[in-house]
Design a protein around this motif. Structure first.
Motif, short mmCIF file in Angstrom:
data_model
loop_
_atom_site.label_atom_id
_atom_site.label_comp_id
_atom_site.label_asym_id
_atom_site.label_seq_id
_atom_site.Cartn_x
_atom_site.Cartn_y
_atom_site.Cartn_z
N LEU A 224 28.31 -37.49 -50.62
CA LEU A 224 30.14 -37.75 -50.68
C LEU A 224 31.22 -36.61 -49.52
O LEU A 224 32.09 -37.55 -49.29
N VAL A 225 30.37 -35.23 -49.17
CA VAL A 225 31.32 -35.24 -48.41
C VAL A 225 31.58 -35.95 -47.55
O VAL A 225 32.80 -36.45 -46.79
N GLY A 226 30.81 -36.23 -47.02
CA GLY A 226 31.05 -37.37 -45.44
C GLY A 226 32.23 -39.10 -46.00
O GLY A 226 32.99 -39.19 -45.21
N ARG A 227 31.62 -39.22 -46.99
CA ARG A 227 32.50 -40.18 -47.31
C ARG A 227 33.88 -39.90 -47.14
O ARG A 227 35.29 -40.31 -47.20
N HIS A 228 34.14 -38.50 -48.19
CA HIS A 228 35.66 -37.65 -48.69
C HIS A 228 35.90 -37.70 -46.95
O HIS A 228 37.52 -38.16 -47.00
N MET A 229 35.65 -37.19 -46.16
CA MET A 229 36.06 -37.15 -44.96
C MET A 229 36.97 -38.31 -44.30
O MET A 229 38.12 -38.53 -43.64
N ARG A 230 35.57 -39.44 -44.27
CA ARG A 230 35.83 -40.88 -43.88
C ARG A 230 37.21 -41.40 -44.48
O ARG A 230 38.15 -41.80 -43.18
N HIS A 231 37.69 -40.91 -45.68
CA HIS A 231 38.66 -41.28 -46.23
C HIS A 231 39.99 -40.08 -46.13
O HIS A 231 40.92 -40.17 -47.47
N GLY A 232 40.11 -39.10 -45.67
CA GLY A 232 41.14 -38.49 -44.93
C GLY A 232 41.19 -37.38 -45.17
O GLY A 232 42.23 -36.57 -44.93
N ARG A 233 40.04 -36.61 -46.03
CA ARG A 233 39.87 -35.29 -47.05
C ARG A 233 39.64 -34.82 -45.49
O ARG A 233 38.40 -34.23 -44.94
N ASP A 234 40.00 -32.93 -45.01
CA ASP A 234 39.07 -32.08 -44.19
C ASP A 234 37.63 -31.70 -44.47
O ASP A 234 37.37 -31.84 -46.21
N HIS A 235 37.65 -31.17 -43.75
CA HIS A 235 35.50 -30.76 -44.46
C HIS A 235 35.60 -29.92 -45.65
O HIS A 235 35.04 -29.89 -47.14
N GLU A 236 36.65 -29.26 -45.86
CA GLU A 236 36.81 -28.00 -46.92
C GLU A 236 37.17 -29.00 -49.01
O GLU A 236 36.36 -28.60 -49.25
N ALA A 237 38.73 -29.10 -48.41
CA ALA A 237 38.53 -30.57 -49.13
C ALA A 237 37.43 -31.17 -49.89
O ALA A 237 37.19 -31.57 -50.62
N ALA A 238 36.90 -31.90 -49.05
CA ALA A 238 35.72 -32.84 -49.34
C ALA A 238 34.79 -32.26 -49.68
O ALA A 238 33.94 -32.98 -51.78
N VAL A 239 33.97 -30.82 -49.38
CA VAL A 239 32.78 -30.74 -50.31
C VAL A 239 33.54 -29.70 -51.79
O VAL A 239 32.93 -29.78 -52.74
N ARG A 240 35.31 -29.41 -51.88
CA ARG A 240 36.06 -29.07 -53.22
C ARG A 240 35.53 -30.23 -53.59
O ARG A 240 35.11 -29.56 -55.55
N TRP A 241 35.63 -31.30 -53.18
CA TRP A 241 36.34 -32.48 -54.40
C TRP A 241 34.70 -32.99 -55.14
O TRP A 241 34.57 -33.40 -56.21
N ALA A 242 33.85 -32.92 -53.70
CA ALA A 242 32.16 -33.82 -54.38
C ALA A 242 32.01 -32.88 -54.54
O ALA A 242 31.24 -33.25 -56.04
N ILE A 243 31.73 -31.28 -55.13
CA ILE A 243 31.04 -30.16 -56.22
C ILE A 243 31.47 -29.86 -57.53
O ILE A 243 31.82 -30.28 -58.65
N ASP A 244 33.62 -29.92 -57.07
CA ASP A 244 34.23 -29.29 -58.38
C ASP A 244 34.41 -31.12 -58.91
O ASP A 244 35.07 -31.08 -60.43
N VAL A 245 34.37 -32.00 -58.77
CA VAL A 245 35.21 -33.31 -59.75
C VAL A 245 34.01 -34.05 -59.18
O VAL A 245 34.02 -34.51 -61.03
N ASP A 246 33.17 -34.92 -58.46
CA ASP A 246 32.28 -35.02 -58.32
C ASP A 246 30.90 -34.54 -59.21
O ASP A 246 30.62 -35.04 -59.62
N GLY A 247 30.98 -33.35 -59.03
CA GLY A 247 29.70 -32.79 -59.93
C GLY A 247 29.52 -32.64 -61.15
O GLY A 247 29.49 -32.86 -61.85
#
Length: 212
Positions: free
Chosen positions: A170-193
């Motif tokens: 998920l982190v890799g996917r979110h980064m490919r679609h424009g989020r920086d690493h911190e935002a990608a991790v946050r979304w993967a955990i707080d939303v996708d989680g």
């Protein structure tokens, strides 16, 4: 109890479903990042390779995401992907049409990750297609209207993977679609989680568990 097995075994089962000559509609469920879309693409490729192009068609549940403008109006844009951010009744209605297979062609929506929006009328499902594969998080959810899907799908599979692998994907996917690493991790955990936690109890309702 669900049958449990590998991706290769699941693909062979899909080929069997397509070989009957009658319309089968396969649902592939699982948490965000569990490998649903990858498995669906592999199933379609294998079936088409065996029986000819167009025998199988992939129709993602993601085509029923509410548009971003609607999510903004509802105050739910920051929780996009949650169970209440889809047109669930519209999706169930489409699955009913796909199961009936009594129209020359059914046009289904797709989801364009480049613009993060659903796109109506993107996927043609001709009557001649013998396998339709649809993947999404909530295909085994027991609330209405999602609960109707279990009786509509020919089979419903659940993709299962180690949580660490899933979050990395998920982190890799979110980064490919424009989020920086911190935002990608946050979304993967707080939303996708949160969405993954809702999906987890539904795994036992599947007809097959696929380790991805």
């Amino acid at each position: 109890m669900p049958v449990e097995g590998s991706v290769d075994e699941a693909v062979e089962r899909a080929v069997e479903l397509a070989s009957s000559g009658r319309r089968a509609v396969l649902g592939i469920a699982g948490a965000p990042g569990a490998g649903k879309s990858t498995l669906a693409r592999r199933v379609v490729a294998a079936v088409d390779d065996r029986f000819g192009h167009g025998t199988a068609v992939q129709v993602p549940m993601d085509g029923f995401h509410l548009a971003n403008v609607a999510l903004d109006a509802l105050g739910r844009h920051d929780r996009k992907g949650a169970v209440d951010t889809f047109d669930a009744d519209g999706y169930v209605a489409l699955v009913r049409r796909l199961v009936a297979a009594d129209e020359p062609v059914v046009w289904a929506p797709d989801f364009d990750r480049r613009v993060d929006e659903p796109v109506a009328g993107s996927i043609a499902v001709p009557r001649a297609a013998t396998l339709v594969v649809s993947e999404g998080n909530y295909l085994l959810d027991d609330t209405e209207p999602w609960a109707a899907l279990r009786d509509l799908f020919t089979e419903t599979w659940s993709c299962v993977v180690d949580d660490g692998v899933r979050v990395d994907r998920l982190v890799g996917r979110h980064m490919r679609h424009g989020r920086d690493h911190e935002a990608a991790v946050r979304w993967a955990i707080d939303v996708d989680g949160v969405n993954a936690a809702r999906v987890a109890p539904t795994v036992s309702r599947a007809s097959r568990i696929v380790r991805t």
